[in-house]
Design a protein around this motif. Sequence first.
Motif, mmCIF file in Angstrom:
data_model
loop_
_atom_site.group_PDB
_atom_site.id
_atom_site.type_symbol
_atom_site.label_atom_id
_atom_site.label_comp_id
_atom_site.label_asym_id
_atom_site.label_seq_id
_atom_site.Cartn_x
_atom_site.Cartn_y
_atom_site.Cartn_z
ATOM 1 N N HIS A 1 1.673 15.205 -1.718
ATOM 2 C CA HIS A 1 1.880 14.058 -0.835
ATOM 3 C C HIS A 1 0.553 13.346 -0.619
ATOM 4 O O HIS A 1 -0.482 13.987 -0.407
ATOM 5 N N VAL A 2 0.601 12.021 -0.687
ATOM 6 C CA VAL A 2 -0.589 11.188 -0.506
ATOM 7 C C VAL A 2 -0.240 10.070 0.454
ATOM 8 O O VAL A 2 0.782 9.399 0.289
ATOM 9 N N ARG A 3 -1.078 9.873 1.445
ATOM 10 C CA ARG A 3 -0.878 8.810 2.424
ATOM 11 C C ARG A 3 -1.773 7.626 2.061
ATOM 12 O O ARG A 3 -2.895 7.811 1.574
ATOM 13 N N LEU A 4 -1.281 6.415 2.281
ATOM 14 C CA LEU A 4 -2.132 5.251 2.069
ATOM 15 C C LEU A 4 -2.123 4.342 3.294
ATOM 16 O O LEU A 4 -1.267 4.459 4.164
ATOM 17 N N VAL A 5 -3.089 3.435 3.301
ATOM 18 C CA VAL A 5 -3.270 2.517 4.429
ATOM 19 C C VAL A 5 -3.009 1.096 3.958
ATOM 20 O O VAL A 5 -3.581 0.635 2.966
ATOM 21 N N SER A 6 -2.140 0.406 4.677
ATOM 22 C CA SER A 6 -1.858 -1.007 4.429
ATOM 23 C C SER A 6 -2.005 -1.759 5.746
ATOM 24 O O SER A 6 -2.155 -1.142 6.805
ATOM 25 N N PRO A 7 -1.946 -3.087 5.719
ATOM 26 C CA PRO A 7 -1.977 -3.822 6.993
ATOM 27 C C PRO A 7 -0.835 -3.450 7.939
ATOM 28 O O PRO A 7 -0.924 -3.706 9.141
ATOM 29 N N GLN A 8 0.227 -2.850 7.423
ATOM 30 C CA GLN A 8 1.350 -2.445 8.269
ATOM 31 C C GLN A 8 1.117 -1.081 8.926
ATOM 32 O O GLN A 8 1.824 -0.717 9.865
ATOM 33 N N THR A 9 0.143 -0.322 8.464
ATOM 34 C CA THR A 9 -0.109 1.011 9.005
ATOM 35 C C THR A 9 -0.666 0.913 10.420
ATOM 36 O O THR A 9 -1.691 0.260 10.638
ATOM 37 N N PRO A 10 -0.030 1.551 11.413
ATOM 38 C CA PRO A 10 -0.588 1.542 12.768
ATOM 39 C C PRO A 10 -1.997 2.140 12.776
ATOM 40 O O PRO A 10 -2.274 3.083 12.036
ATOM 41 N N PRO A 11 -2.903 1.600 13.579
ATOM 42 C CA PRO A 11 -4.278 2.121 13.617
ATOM 43 C C PRO A 11 -4.359 3.623 13.828
ATOM 44 O O PRO A 11 -5.213 4.288 13.233
ATOM 45 N N ASP A 12 -3.464 4.184 14.645
ATOM 46 C CA ASP A 12 -3.538 5.624 14.911
ATOM 47 C C ASP A 12 -3.007 6.471 13.763
ATOM 48 O O ASP A 12 -3.087 7.707 13.800
#
Length: 310
Positions: free
Chosen positions: A130-141
């Motif tokens: 599993h890999v998590r990514l960050v987009s503009p939709q990702t909540p800051p927390d």
Amino acid sequence: MATRDITVRDMLHRAADWFPERESVVDELYRYRYPELLDQAQRCAALFHQLGVRKGDRVALMTVASVQHAVALFGAVELGAIPAALHVRESLGTLSAVLEQLSPRVLVYDGAFAGVVEELKRRNPLITGHVRLVSPQTPPDQREAGDDPILPRDLAGYSLDFEPMELYEHDTAIIGLSSGTTGLPKGVIHTNRTLMESARGGAYLWRMSPADAMCNMLSTAFIGWYNVTLPVINAGAKVAFMTHWDPQKFLQTVQDERCTHAFLAPTMWRMLLRGGLGDYDLSSITSAGFAGEPMDTATLREIKALLAGW
């Protein structure tokens, strides 16, 4: 004399070689030139490889249109793995059933969907990475949370120190998903050849050059995302991603990124025209297109009039 097959992997490598100063993919958080996109994709490929991904394995993407989605997708392509983007708004049961059918080695997910993914991990234990990514939709927390590797934060620790397996035109490049209107979404296989022909044809149709730019807010699960993105990358031009459709944000993006092509569904065009174009500078637009549903004559006339004025 025989010629070597040209694949989606080759397309990105070529763009990085030919257009090193051109921006490739941008969103509200990240901006990469072509060599930077290739570097990030190769580091992502090294991460996937460490998680057990090999040529022909599936990599599921529970992600919205964003720079890091492109990194993950091209990271899979670099290995010869097969990315398959999920419909992120589907029910938990449908998502789990689709994952069971795809049998991916790795699930890449936006931090915005971390809660759903925790349940998917329980329901689909055969997915071992599993890999998590960050987009503009990702909540800051959610941008630094969890124990899974995070894109792009953790890519600095990976390097592609081997030559990936050879790819051929007939190799499967992606699995697209149907809309699921008659049941469970069905996987639609596209080869490197079909995607490259789409990329070439789209670039020719739009007369795309490295100086051009296009905004893409389409769902990553539909083939339309590829039909908009790949011709732009094939030409060494710029893709500006939006995580969802918002008429005013679209106009702002066109103005800020100097987008030259506007490609929307007719419903989106009607929303733009009803809401008004305000004081946005849209003079960079040189062509407009539509797909996905029939276009009514009145709206088409309005679009032509606007294009003539721009």
